[in-house]
Design an enzyme around this catalytic site. Structure first.
Site, PDB file in Angstrom:
ATOM      1  N   CYS A 160     -12.032   1.205  -4.200  1.00 42.03           N
ATOM      2  CA  CYS A 160     -11.909   1.315  -2.398  1.00 42.03           C
ATOM      3  C   CYS A 160     -10.893   0.436  -2.028  1.00 42.03           C
ATOM      4  CB  CYS A 160     -13.027   1.264  -1.818  1.00 42.03           C
ATOM      5  SG  CYS A 160     -14.565   2.442  -2.595  1.00 42.03           S
ATOM      6  N   ASP A 161     -11.081  -0.880  -2.329  1.00 42.30           N
ATOM      7  CA  ASP A 161     -10.546  -2.018  -1.603  1.00 42.30           C
ATOM      8  C   ASP A 161      -9.543  -3.076  -2.327  1.00 42.30           C
ATOM      9  OD1 ASP A 161     -12.308  -1.229   0.597  1.00 42.30           O
ATOM     10  OD2 ASP A 161     -13.908  -2.385  -0.090  1.00 42.30           O
ATOM     11  N   CYS A 193     -16.911  -2.233  -3.852  1.00 41.48           N
ATOM     12  CA  CYS A 193     -16.204  -1.252  -4.398  1.00 41.48           C
ATOM     13  C   CYS A 193     -14.495  -1.429  -4.685  1.00 41.48           C
ATOM     14  CB  CYS A 193     -16.085  -0.017  -3.780  1.00 41.48           C
ATOM     15  SG  CYS A 193     -14.959   1.217  -4.308  1.00 41.48           S
TER      16      CYS A 193
END
Ligand code: NDP
Length: 317
Positions: free
Chosen positions: A142-143, A139
């Site tokens: 997300c990261d 992701c």
């Protein structure tokens, strides 16, 4: 030991992506007081997407998280009870259907709308587990933040991979796309964007053999033209390795009662969200190997809700 208390409901919706929330909006507006369990990823896959440019009605685009918040708000406004929880077991052998939440809470429901979506796939390399959270991710939104001004790679050549690569290109120093064929599967517009991006380099005909690094990821062992005369093994120094090679439907818990295709997608009657069981419907990505769009998921959620209402009208007569 006290017997587990069973809660009864007319309509139980599992999953909180566009399919689940649309089913919730429609069934709550039909006064069916649905209960919706959010599942593993509250808000579904769209919460890990950046800008959504193709959801009708948002001419300037909308970010996935905001769209899901809006859908949730709309469902709650009309009376949906949204709860945290994951379906861990079910008994669909007779009506009313039984569904277990988080291994303890028992729900008894007249109708069930399955909108559990799909989960990101991994390559299956043992190194992926070793470097999970230390360089490996599925992701980018997300990261990606952790890889500012670093070098990263995205595996895959579909729309998701292109989207992830473009997002990462806004943060990282360099983005490689590791694509196993000699072409991208993505739509023309996405292909154009990655091919023209100065920070993105596409490694075609390339597979990943493994990952390396001491504690944190330091690179990937790659092979170009594997198994062919011109095969070439090489290492790529990267700090982040992002998987974007498709998804697996979250149908496991329902499989002993409902048929699936060879990849685990729940089967429904053509053109409807009806499963083989009366009052049980499947909507969104868990039943859709073909389109997998937010708008198609929302559409099938709507269809499922209408079928719920029709079914309840029939059995209650
Ligand atoms: P796709 O199935 O479209 O693409 C998966 C990619 O991963 C392909 O390039 C595939 O390669 C590659 N791949 C699969 N397995 C492996 C493996 N083991 N090793 C290396 N590469 C692998 O998945 P997406 O998630 O990209 O898209 C799913 C659907 O969602 C599509 O219909 C897409 O159009 C849609 N989507 C739309 C968006 C939008 O419109 N904004 C955004 C994101 C997704 P190969 O081609 O060789 O099979």
């Amino acid at each position: 030991m006290a017997e587990t208390e069973i809660e009864k409901t007319k309509c139980l919706i599992v999953g909180s992506g566009p399919a689940g929330y649309t089913a919730a909006i429609y069934t709550s507006r039909a006064n069916l007081s649905p209960v919706l369990y959010e599942g593993i990823q509250a808000g579904g896959q769209l919460t890990t997407t950046t800008e959504i440019e193709n959801f009708p009605g948002y001419a300037d685009g909308i970010d996935g998280f905001t769209l899901m918040e809006q859908l949730k708000k709309q469902a709650v406004k009309y009376g949906t009870e949204v709860r945290r929880g994951v379906v861990t077991a079910c008994n669909l052998s007779q009506t009313p259907y039984r569904v277990t939440i988080d291994g303890k809470k028992e729900m008894e429901t007249e109708t069930l709308v399955i909108c559990t979506g799909a989960t990101a796939k991994y390559l299956g390399l043992s190194d992926e587990r070793q470097f999970m959270g230390k360089g490996v991710s599925a992701c980018a939104t997300c990261d990606g933040f952790f890889y500012r001004k670093k070098d990263v790679a995205v595996v895959g050549g579909g729309d998701s991979a292109c989207e992830e690569a473009l997002y990462l290109a806004g943060l990282a120093r360099k983005v490689y796309m590791i694509v196993r064929k000699d072409y991208l599967r993505a739509s023309q517009i996405m292909q154009k964007r990655v091919l023209n991006h100065p920070k993105i380099e596409i490694l075609f005909n390339t597979n990943t053999r493994g990952l390396f690094g001491d504690d944190l990821l330091e690179g990937a062992h790659l092979v170009r033209y594997p198994g062919e005369a011109q095969e070439e093994k090489f290492d790529l120094a990267i700090d982040g390795f992002f998987l974007s090679i498709g998804h697996r439907p979250n149908s496991e818990v329902f499989k002993s009662y409902l048929p699936t295709d060879e990849n685990g997608y729940l089967l429904t009657q053509a053109g409807t969200p009806k499963t083989i069981l009366p009052g049980v419907f499947a909507a969104g990505d868990v039943a859709d190997p073909h389109y997998r769009q937010a708008i198609t998921a929302a559409a099938t959620g709507c269809m499922a809700a209408i079928e719920v209402e029709r079914y309840l009208n029939t059995v209650e007569k």
